[in-house]
Design a protein around this motif. Structure first.
Motif, PDB file in Angstrom:
ATOM      1  N   UNK A  75     -33.780  18.558  26.709  1.00  0.00           N
ATOM      2  CA  UNK A  75     -33.101  18.338  27.990  1.00  0.00           C
ATOM      3  C   UNK A  75     -31.764  19.064  28.051  1.00  0.00           C
ATOM      4  N   UNK A  77     -23.856  17.436  40.715  1.00  0.00           N
ATOM      5  CA  UNK A  77     -23.932  16.240  39.885  1.00  0.00           C
ATOM      6  C   UNK A  77     -23.495  16.548  38.465  1.00  0.00           C
ATOM      7  N   UNK A 134     -35.550  17.575  44.275  1.00  0.00           N
ATOM      8  CA  UNK A 134     -35.532  16.372  43.452  1.00  0.00           C
ATOM      9  C   UNK A 134     -35.543  16.741  41.974  1.00  0.00           C
ATOM     10  N   UNK A 164     -34.513  19.505  40.499  1.00  0.00           N
ATOM     11  CA  UNK A 164     -33.204  20.028  40.094  1.00  0.00           C
ATOM     12  C   UNK A 164     -32.213  18.899  39.920  1.00  0.00           C
ATOM     13  N   UNK A 165     -32.207  17.990  40.892  1.00  0.00           N
ATOM     14  CA  UNK A 165     -31.251  16.888  40.861  1.00  0.00           C
ATOM     15  C   UNK A 165     -31.475  16.011  39.636  1.00  0.00           C
ATOM     16  N   UNK A 166     -32.767  15.718  39.343  1.00  0.00           N
ATOM     17  CA  UNK A 166     -33.084  14.869  38.190  1.00  0.00           C
ATOM     18  C   UNK A 166     -32.605  15.514  36.896  1.00  0.00           C
ATOM     19  N   UNK A 167     -32.884  16.810  36.765  1.00  0.00           N
ATOM     20  CA  UNK A 167     -32.500  17.496  35.531  1.00  0.00           C
ATOM     21  C   UNK A 167     -30.989  17.437  35.346  1.00  0.00           C
ATOM     22  N   UNK A 168     -30.252  17.779  36.403  1.00  0.00           N
ATOM     23  CA  UNK A 168     -28.796  17.764  36.316  1.00  0.00           C
ATOM     24  C   UNK A 168     -28.296  16.355  36.029  1.00  0.00           C
ATOM     25  N   UNK A 169     -28.918  15.352  36.679  1.00  0.00           N
ATOM     26  CA  UNK A 169     -28.492  13.961  36.491  1.00  0.00           C
ATOM     27  C   UNK A 169     -28.730  13.524  35.051  1.00  0.00           C
ATOM     28  N   UNK A 170     -29.893  13.898  34.510  1.00  0.00           N
ATOM     29  CA  UNK A 170     -30.200  13.484  33.142  1.00  0.00           C
ATOM     30  C   UNK A 170     -29.247  14.144  32.151  1.00  0.00           C
TER      31      UNK A 170
END
Lengths: 421, 256
Positions: free
Chosen positions: A405, A419, B121, B123-129
């Protein structure tokens, strides 16, 4: 015995032996099923072989290939001779989708819903009312030439049924926002009854539902001019809808919405403190759960070619809840396995047992095994609650490969709001 | 300009006035503490700031905006986050997911985006994780990212609560007894962490704490509540010498 168990576990974990073993097992059971289409044991073995495939340590393409082989070749071929088999599978797909949908409400969001069948009824009735001669009873004279709707309307009606069911979900969700636990369960139970009573009584003053008599002669779907009115065509529609439902659920569970539901289920106070709008997410859970039931209700209506209030009783709601609990609350695999197990038990094993007993023991006709179905479900649920509360296949939270990740970079960061740190 | 100003905040529960016309303000970059005996109204005051309770009187201004009576889902996005006195993690979610829930208000994906896995979604998930892993690393929990929250040790659960609150990207962080139940080593670590939050991340911190030693060491400013009323406010030294505080809370020995 333990020797066999160890060998089996070892084989399933060995990446070289597992695909060969799984493939051989599927081939063997499939052959048995095709050669003996009326043999219930063969069907059970096919299902067991699919479970083994699911557990085997092989690539997802091998698993997918075997699943496609069984669902698209073996069952339809066997079903050509034994129509009951295909029929059973259609009901199984409907139940899988229903169990997944209820699992969203009860398992993901933690809102106990005892009237889930109401949304299923909503979808079934919406299409039946307009897709049969019933429409002539209540539509104005000038519009009557349009009804009953043609088969291609089935596809257009899917979003409408979804919308109507979601709206029903909203009407249930709004009054129960402040309720939790037992109180919530009681109101949802009442809601399920209301819908059933409405279906039974909306034959006057205007005859919308034809009351207890139910609606018959529902237009089957058609595609490019072909009438899809065989059990096999419902089988394929069912499998597509069930797969779409499962896929949507899998993704939802791993999304922001799914996490918000899970947080709400775990601790409402903490979830609220994280800025989760509980009102919004509770309504969303009821509406989304209901939407899936609405779509499946339509398939149920055309499969049966008949809807009546009897198909949407309180016992049906409990039946779906039993599938979810049997499989494991909050677990997608669990909901699927629970739905398969309950359907097979209900439509295959109990029926065969009854036939077997009536042939061998010469039971008096009053002793009718299928009538004992609620008793048997009740016993299963009691045993599950005592010995295995987490269900047959308890869910596991999604995990991430942290090292991988961290090295991954977003392909293109065009999101408006950053973010990143 | 103060970051948070509370004027005449009042909250009643039936006949009990839990918080009575409390004036309080905190400057940007400060570490402030609220102390007081059990039942003095400290946690109720926290619940008023975070929007859990609607006040019966008074006004609340945060970062120049009037936030009186707003719900938590409106208050968290503008930069107030909290932890709880008795740890309230999402027990059956993974450590990583707990932090991701903390980031809820700063993510955009809705029901359909999540169901369809739209590219946005993903992209957002990856950045958030990635951000969540970074926050976990910050509090020293990266190696536990895939564990269930309930399986963490007590001290680690406290740090996870902190990481989850950091996920809200707060300007003001409210910590309700962060060292309750911790051993001296863990206490030292958590104090160090609170200082780093202020120094490295420019987060203003408001604490409720019973441990006087910790409060006196870490706070720039202290407010003292007793029976719902503020009886003193000032620097640690001023509060230590205040006769009313000594009377109500500290005991006569503390002054010397």
């Amino acid at each position: 015995m333990s020797g066999i168990k160890n060998w089996l576990a070892g084989t399933l974990q060995d990446p070289r032996r597992a695909p060969i073993f799984a493939g051989a097992l599927v081939a063997l059971t499939s052959l048995f099923q095709v050669l003996a289409p009326f043999n219930s044991l063969a069907f059970l073995l096919v299902i067991v072989s699919m479970l083994v495939v699911g557990k085997a340590a092989t690539s997802k393409w091998v698993k997918l290939g075997l699943a496609v082989l069984v669902t698209l070749v073996v069952i339809p071929v066997a079903g050509r001779q034994n129509g009951a088999l295909t029929y059973l599978c259609v009901q199984m797909f409907i139940n899988i989708a229903l169990a997944l949908g209820l699992n969203l409400v009860v398992g993901f969001a933690g809102l106990l819903d005892l009237g889930y069948i109401a949304f299923f009824a909503g979808g079934a009735y919406v299409y039946s009312m307009f897709g049969s001669r019933q429409a002539l009873e209540f539509m104005p004279e000038s519009l009557q030439h349009l009804f009953p709707l043609g088969g291609w309307w089935f596809w257009a009606a899917i979003p409408i049924a979804i919308f109507v069911a979601a709206f029903l979900g909203l009407t249930l969700g709004l009054p129960v926002l402040r309720l939790r636990g037992d109180y919530l369960a009681i109101v949802t139970l009442g809601f399920g009854e209301i819908i059933a009573v409405l279906a039974k009584n909306l034959d006057h003053p205007i005859n919308l539902t034809n009351g207890a008599g139910g609606i018959v002669g529902i237009t089957p779907p058609s595609l490019f001019g072909y009438k899809l009115d065989t059990t096999l065509s419902f089988y394929f529609i069912g499998i597509v809808l069930a797969i779409l439902t499962a896929l949507a659920m899998y993704r939802l569970e791993r999304s922001r919405t799914g996490r918000a539901w899970a947080a709400m289920r775990e601790d409402e106070v903490a979830a609220r403190a994280m800025g989760i709008n509980l009102t919004k997410y509770k309504l969303m859970a009821f509406m989304a759960g209901a939407a899936f039931a609405g779509a499946m209700g339509m398939l149920f209506a055309v499969k049966q070619n008949f809807v009546s209030p009897d198909s949407f009783s309180f016992l049906e709601s409990i039946g779906i809840l039993a599938m979810v609990i049997l499989g494991g609350l909050g677990s997608l695999e669990g909901a699927v396995v629970g739905a398969v197990a309950v359907t097979v038990l209900k439509l295959l094993i109990l029926k065969d047992l009854a036939d077997f007993l009536s042939m061998t023991v010469k039971l008096p006709p009053a002793f009718n095994i299928p009538q004992y179905q609620p008793l048997i479900f009740g016993l299963i649920l009691i045993v599950m609650m005592i010995y295995r509360q987490q269900g047959l296949l308890p869910g596991r939270r999604p995990t991430e490969d942290i090292a991988q990740l961290e090295t991954r970079t977003p392909k293109k960061n065009t999101t408006g709001k950053s973010v990143g740190a | 300009m103060p970051l948070l100003v509370a004027e005449k905040m009042t909250k009643r529960f039936g006949g009990l006035v839990a918080v009575n016309e409390v004036d309080f303000s905190i400057e940007k970059g400060e570490i402030a503490s609220i102390i007081g005996p059990n039942g003095a109204g400290k946690t109720t005051f926290f619940n008023l700031i975070t929007g859990v309770y609607k006040p019966d009187g008074g006004t609340l201004t945060f970062d120049g905006r009037d936030i009186t009576g707003r719900a938590p889902d409106q208050i968290v996005p503008i930069g107030i986050a909290r932890t709880f006195q008795n740890i309230r993690l999402f027990q059956n979610l993974t450590v990583l997911e707990n932090v991701l829930v903390g980031m809820h208000v700063h993510l955009r994906t809705g029901l359909f985006g999540g169901m369809l896995w739209s590219p946005r979604h993903k992209r957002e998930e990856l950045a958030a994780k990635q951000k969540a892993v970074e926050l976990l690393d910050y509090v020293g929990l990266k190696h536990t990212a895939n564990d269930l929250a309930k399986n963490l040790a007590y001290g680690a659960q406290r740090r996870l609560e902190l990481a989850r609150a950091l996920g809200c990207e707060p300007k003001l962080l409210l910590l309700d007894e962060p060292k309750a139940g911790m051993n001296p080593k863990e206490t030292a670590e958590i104090m160090e962490l609170i200082r780093r939050l202020r120094d490295e991340r420019a987060i203003t911190v408001l604490l409720i704490e019973h441990d006087m030693k910790m409060v006196m060491q870490i706070s720039d400013r202290i407010a003292v509540l007793d029976y719902g009323t503020k009886i003193a406010q000032g620097t640690p030294d001023e509060v230590r010498r205040n006769p009313a505080v000594i009377e109500a809370y500290l005991g006569r020995g503390a002054a010397s």
